[in-house]
Design a protein around this motif. Structure first.
Motif, PDB file in Angstrom:
ATOM      1  N   PHE A  24      37.990  43.850  49.172  1.00  0.00           N
ATOM      2  CA  PHE A  24      37.726  44.554  48.124  1.00  0.00           C
ATOM      3  C   PHE A  24      38.458  42.874  46.528  1.00  0.00           C
ATOM      4  O   PHE A  24      39.926  43.249  47.361  1.00  0.00           O
ATOM      5  N   VAL A  25      37.578  43.120  45.921  1.00  0.00           N
ATOM      6  CA  VAL A  25      38.711  42.569  44.820  1.00  0.00           C
ATOM      7  C   VAL A  25      39.105  43.755  43.844  1.00  0.00           C
ATOM      8  O   VAL A  25      37.946  44.027  43.477  1.00  0.00           O
ATOM      9  N   MET A  26      40.098  43.814  44.338  1.00  0.00           N
ATOM     10  CA  MET A  26      40.773  45.520  42.953  1.00  0.00           C
ATOM     11  C   MET A  26      41.185  45.184  41.551  1.00  0.00           C
ATOM     12  O   MET A  26      42.068  43.789  41.662  1.00  0.00           O
ATOM     13  N   GLU A  67      37.875  40.439  33.325  1.00  0.00           N
ATOM     14  CA  GLU A  67      37.533  40.982  31.971  1.00  0.00           C
ATOM     15  C   GLU A  67      37.376  38.950  32.437  1.00  0.00           C
ATOM     16  O   GLU A  67      36.570  38.545  31.826  1.00  0.00           O
ATOM     17  N   LYS A  68      38.462  38.314  32.978  1.00  0.00           N
ATOM     18  CA  LYS A  68      38.838  36.857  32.903  1.00  0.00           C
ATOM     19  C   LYS A  68      37.961  36.172  33.458  1.00  0.00           C
ATOM     20  O   LYS A  68      37.365  35.445  33.697  1.00  0.00           O
ATOM     21  N   LEU A  69      37.197  36.920  35.230  1.00  0.00           N
ATOM     22  CA  LEU A  69      36.785  36.591  36.238  1.00  0.00           C
ATOM     23  C   LEU A  69      35.218  36.338  35.226  1.00  0.00           C
ATOM     24  O   LEU A  69      34.371  35.772  35.564  1.00  0.00           O
ATOM     25  N   LEU A  70      34.609  37.635  34.420  1.00  0.00           N
ATOM     26  CA  LEU A  70      33.065  36.992  34.247  1.00  0.00           C
ATOM     27  C   LEU A  70      33.600  36.356  32.612  1.00  0.00           C
ATOM     28  O   LEU A  70      32.296  35.573  33.371  1.00  0.00           O
ATOM     29  N   ALA A  97      36.494  47.647  42.233  1.00  0.00           N
ATOM     30  CA  ALA A  97      36.708  47.822  43.140  1.00  0.00           C
ATOM     31  C   ALA A  97      35.289  46.636  43.138  1.00  0.00           C
ATOM     32  O   ALA A  97      34.521  47.200  42.821  1.00  0.00           O
ATOM     33  N   ALA A  98      35.251  44.822  42.886  1.00  0.00           N
ATOM     34  CA  ALA A  98      34.015  44.509  43.460  1.00  0.00           C
ATOM     35  C   ALA A  98      34.419  44.256  44.832  1.00  0.00           C
ATOM     36  O   ALA A  98      35.247  44.272  45.449  1.00  0.00           O
ATOM     37  N   ALA A 148      30.159  38.267  39.959  1.00  0.00           N
ATOM     38  CA  ALA A 148      30.955  37.263  39.002  1.00  0.00           C
ATOM     39  C   ALA A 148      31.717  36.401  40.526  1.00  0.00           C
ATOM     40  O   ALA A 148      32.235  35.113  40.299  1.00  0.00           O
ATOM     41  N   VAL A 149      32.312  37.230  41.189  1.00  0.00           N
ATOM     42  CA  VAL A 149      33.171  37.547  42.405  1.00  0.00           C
ATOM     43  C   VAL A 149      32.315  35.606  43.237  1.00  0.00           C
ATOM     44  O   VAL A 149      32.617  35.292  43.822  1.00  0.00           O
ATOM     45  N   ALA A 150      31.253  36.473  43.814  1.00  0.00           N
ATOM     46  CA  ALA A 150      30.257  36.302  44.905  1.00  0.00           C
ATOM     47  C   ALA A 150      29.412  34.112  43.838  1.00  0.00           C
ATOM     48  O   ALA A 150      29.553  33.523  44.931  1.00  0.00           O
TER      49      ALA A 150
END
Length: 462
Positions: free
Chosen positions: A283-285, A163-166, A421-422, A449-451
């Motif tokens: 993987f960002v988990m 949620e924070k990453l978004l 997992a992203a 979002a991570v990308a």
């Protein structure tokens, strides 16, 4: 918590006790699940009255339950049973408020061993009265003392890190992303959902007829979405790579094609996207109950990496961790043991990687190994083994020995610990978003979002 009650005979009129409780967002989620009351007025991320602002109002009965906590824990304490309780609500409490619940003995009835108490809950910050009332309880006759440490704990299955990453990524410019063969609902839906969240601007590369049929099946509108019609999957992957080389795309996203088809196009020595390092997968988990995101690498590309490949695996993961806001990533290089054993090659690699980071051959983070899984992520386990490094027990990045270990670890976290997992491939000139067909909406959004966060940090444009 040590609990010792006050028996009926010990209680005195005028005697008072209180407890403090910080009302959190997770409290409201737990109460909604336990009580069955899903009123959006009480959910931290929902707008219950349509004014555009989430209310996160603490439910009245949740606030009232804080009174019962004082009665059951301290006054009278263990053995107390309710006869009656009245409440009058004067103000509203919200997530983030620290509340003080207080009870005061006002009367004792010797005939039936009941006690009457005045009850109230106040907000600590301004002493505002939230509720008042009267409780009538059966007080205990026997002295009881015990510890409540054995009470089972609860972990809220909420993915706060994603949620924070978004929220962090949504204000950035939409990342122009070539989505390769989004010819079924999961891949097309994921791309369009990320577009709705302004994370990416998709360019759909694949069989236009299949993409249109899929959109019609989903009820999705593709009017303003660019489609590059290439029915063949290998050719679609190559065309997507060409869009990057032409400066028309800033990222790639896997759709309904085999991963090796995508990678073959990106690794081509003449037309691909090589950038000097080995391609590695991270993987960002988001693991419920863990206070930080957990990166696991490499679980999808490098089968049995040698030391040179592991250097790139570690450096790529550190770079990504920095992009998502981890200031000084702590990298635990995993093995079966936490000491160097010449018979266990992964322990030797781990020690060498640790020394290479110490000498500046790997930069941007703290690297330690070999570490076993337990003493990499659990501070108590690290202390038991006498490990005092800043990484042991606090690792935010886990570097696994090989693809078997990485795949098993990631899937155990997903299916047993309910982690999301992203997935991202690094080492190319642009991020490659690699989702599984089993991924849900949050995993797909988080990958985008991570990308975006990684791309714009490296470009210094966000």
């Amino acid at each position: 918590m040590h609990i010792e009650n006050r028996t009926f005979d010990e209680l005195q009129v005028g005697e008072s006790r209180e407890l403090r409780r910080l009302c959190t967002q997770d409290d409201l989620l737990v109460f909604a699940n336990v009580s069955g009351n899903h009123n959006p007025m009480h959910l931290f991320d929902a707008d219950g009255d349509g004014d555009g602002v989430p209310e996160a109002v603490a439910p009245g009965m949740f606030v009232g339950s804080l009174v019962s906590a004082v009665l059951g824990n301290v006054l009278p304490g263990a053995g107390t049973l309710y006869r009656a309780q009245s409440f009058v609500f004067h103000n509203r409490a919200h997530a983030g408020d620290e509340l003080v619940s207080r009870v005061t003995v006002t009367d004792k009835n010797e005939k039936d061993c009941t006690v009457t108490l005045a009850t109230e809950v106040r907000r600590l910050s301004d002493d505002a009265l939230i509720l008042s009332g009267v409780a009538e309880v059966e007080a205990p006759r026997r002295k009881i003392s015990y510890s409540s440490h054995d009470l089972p704990g609860l972990i809220v299955q909420r993915h706060r890190h994603f949620e924070k990453l978004l929220k962090k990524a949504e204000p950035l410019p939409a990342l122009v992303t070539a989505v390769i063969c989004p010819e079924e609902p999961n891949s097309l839906g994921g791309a369009l959902l990320a577009r709705a969240h302004t994370l990416i601007e998709p360019v759909l590369v694949g069989d236009a007829a299949r993409i249109a049929a899929c959109a019609a099946e989903m009820g999705a509108d593709l009017t303003d979405v660019e489609i590059v019609d290439i029915p063949d999957h290998d050719m679609a992957a190559r065309r997507a790579v060409a869009l990057v080389n032409e400066g028309r795309a800033q990222a790639l996203m896997k759709g309904h094609l085999h991963t090796d088809q995508l990678l073959r196009a990106t690794l081509d020595k003449q037309t691909g996207l090589r950038a000097g390092r080995r391609f590695t997968h991270v993987f960002v988990m988001d693991v419920p109950g863990l206070t930080h995101p957990l990166l696991v690498t490499d679980a999808a590309i490098n089968i049995s990496p040698d030391l040179k490949t592991k250097v790139d695996i570690v450096q790529n993961a550190i770079d990504l961790a920095l992009s998502i806001g981890i200031d000084e990533p702590k990298v635990g290089v995993l093995s079966a043991v936490e000491t160097v054993n010449p018979d266990i090659p992964s322990s030797i690699d781990a020690a060498l990687l640790s020394k290479m980071a110490e000498r500046g051959q790997i930069t941007g983070g703290l690297v330690d190994g070999p570490l076993a899984m337990d003493n990499a992520v659990d501070i108590a386990a690290a202390r038991t083994k006498g490990l005092t490094s800043p990484v042991a027990g606090r690792a935010e990045v886990l570097v696994v020995p090989d693809i078997d270990a990485g795949n098993m670890l990631a899937k155990q976290l997903a299916f047993i610990s309910h982690a999301e997992a992203a997935g991202l491939v690094l080492g190319a000139r642009v991020p490659i978003i690699l989702n599984s067909r089993a991924d849900d909406d949050m995993a797909r959004l988080a990958s985008c979002a991570v990308a975006a966060l990684h791309h714009f940090r490296l470009k210094g444009d966000g």
